[in-house]
Design an enzyme around this catalytic site. Structure first.
Site, PDB file in Angstrom:
ATOM      1  N   HIS A  36      24.994  57.028  55.538  1.00 21.92           N
ATOM      2  CA  HIS A  36      26.430  57.251  56.227  1.00 21.92           C
ATOM      3  C   HIS A  36      27.006  56.049  57.281  1.00 21.92           C
ATOM      4  CE1 HIS A  36      30.666  58.890  57.939  1.00 21.92           C
ATOM      5  NE2 HIS A  36      29.713  58.329  59.434  1.00 21.92           N
ATOM      6  N   GLU A  37      26.307  55.488  58.318  1.00 27.40           N
ATOM      7  CA  GLU A  37      26.139  54.151  58.511  1.00 27.40           C
ATOM      8  C   GLU A  37      26.266  53.047  57.970  1.00 27.40           C
ATOM      9  OE1 GLU A  37      27.049  54.800  62.118  1.00 27.40           O
ATOM     10  OE2 GLU A  37      26.726  57.340  62.310  1.00 27.40           O
ATOM     11  N   HIS A  79      29.557  52.949  56.607  1.00 24.75           N
ATOM     12  CA  HIS A  79      30.440  51.940  58.381  1.00 24.75           C
ATOM     13  C   HIS A  79      30.461  50.809  57.841  1.00 24.75           C
ATOM     14  CE1 HIS A  79      32.112  55.438  60.021  1.00 24.75           C
ATOM     15  NE2 HIS A  79      31.318  56.144  60.304  1.00 24.75           N
ATOM     16  N   GLU A  84      35.851  57.388  58.446  1.00 26.31           N
ATOM     17  CA  GLU A  84      34.655  58.628  58.710  1.00 26.31           C
ATOM     18  C   GLU A  84      34.828  59.176  56.947  1.00 26.31           C
ATOM     19  OE1 GLU A  84      32.330  59.160  60.182  1.00 26.31           O
ATOM     20  OE2 GLU A  84      32.957  58.973  61.769  1.00 26.31           O
TER      21      GLU A  84
END
Length: 282
Positions: free
Chosen positions: A151-152, A155, A203
């Site tokens: 997930h990071e 980003h 997100e």
């Protein structure tokens, strides 16, 4: 003799001015096509010795360099890294397994463990990802930990920190015609990394990018919504989840993207092996 001296002085002065003008023009071309006010700002900043960056045209190499400076500030003043090479290597191994399957595989990613009992993870531009010891302990298995890291990475793939920095600089009045003072950029980057929540759109995009990355790397896709659901059911929802959009919405969206028949097909679901490993390392 005196006339000859003044003639040579005028020649040298012209050469110096031509060189300075050429430098200013080159700087303007590197940053962007300058308007008159832009060129004036560049000249002022040049004489003041301030290094500026243009966020709208930030190259990958400049993003990495800026991320490195932000990381230096974070490590020096804001966070404490967990000084255990084995757990650091373990988290890095997971991250490096994910990297080739991300949409920006050529960045020099750095995965670090923060000595903090809170459940948290964050990233900054250029490939820097951070997970806390509290999050590592809370995950049930390696796939859940990998889902947070992916997930990071999402980003970073989406360049969310760069866009947020631009928005923050505009709001603070720090973005000039010439660009953003690099020192201001580092300060904003540090603030964004540890104190500013990501937007709803960022997100959701990081969830989708991270899920695709997780699956391509061979981990079980169902680990991502499963870990979110576990955290949602705790007494205190971790800070990195208590932002918009609501975690329940994110779980629903992720489950809609995952085929239930293959949700648990993949690596990293051995809870006992994970617990045994991190118990020895943390």
């Amino acid at each position: 003799m005196m006339n000859l001296f003044f003639h040579r002085f005028r020649q040298l002065r012209r050469r110096w001015m031509y060189g300075l003008i050429s430098l200013i023009v080159a700087l303007g071309l590197i940053v962007s096509t300058p308007t008159p006010s832009h060129a004036s700002s560049l000249l002022e900043l040049l004489f003041r010795g301030i290094q500026v960056i243009q966020l709208s045209t930030l190259s990958t190499s400049n993003e990495v360099a800026l991320g490195r400076q932000i990381n230096d500030q974070l490590v020096r003043r804001e966070i404490r890294l967990y000084r255990n090479a084995d757990i650091a290597n373990y988290v890095d191994d997971i991250g490096q397994r994910l990297v080739p399957h991300s949409d920006r595989p050529n960045l020099p990613y750095v995965f670090q463990v923060v000595d903090d009992q809170s459940v948290n993870a964050f990233a900054t531009m250029g490939g820097y990802v951070y997970v806390t010891t509290g999050l590592i302990r809370t995950a049930d298995n390696e796939a859940q930990l990998a889902s947070v890291i992916s997930h990071e990475i999402g980003h970073i793939v989406g360049r969310h920190a760069v866009q947020q920095m631009r928005e923050q600089a505009i709001a603070a009045g720090a973005l000039t015609a010439a660009g953003l003072n690099r020192n201001d950029a580092v300060a904003i980057g540090v603030d964004l990394a540890i104190r500013r929540p990501n937007s709803r759109q960022d997100e959701l995009e990081a969830d989708e990018l991270g899920l695709a990355n997780l699956t391509r790397a061979g981990y079980a896709a169902g680990a991502m919504p499963a870990f979110m659901e576990k955290l949602l059911n705790q007494r205190s929802v971790p800070t990195f989840l208590s932002t918009h959009p609501a975690t329940s919405t994110r779980i629903e969206r992720l489950n809609a993207l995952i085929d239930p028949a293959t949700a648990n097909a993949g690596d990293g679901l051995d809870n006992a092996a994970y617990r045994s490993r991190i118990r020895d390392l943390l």
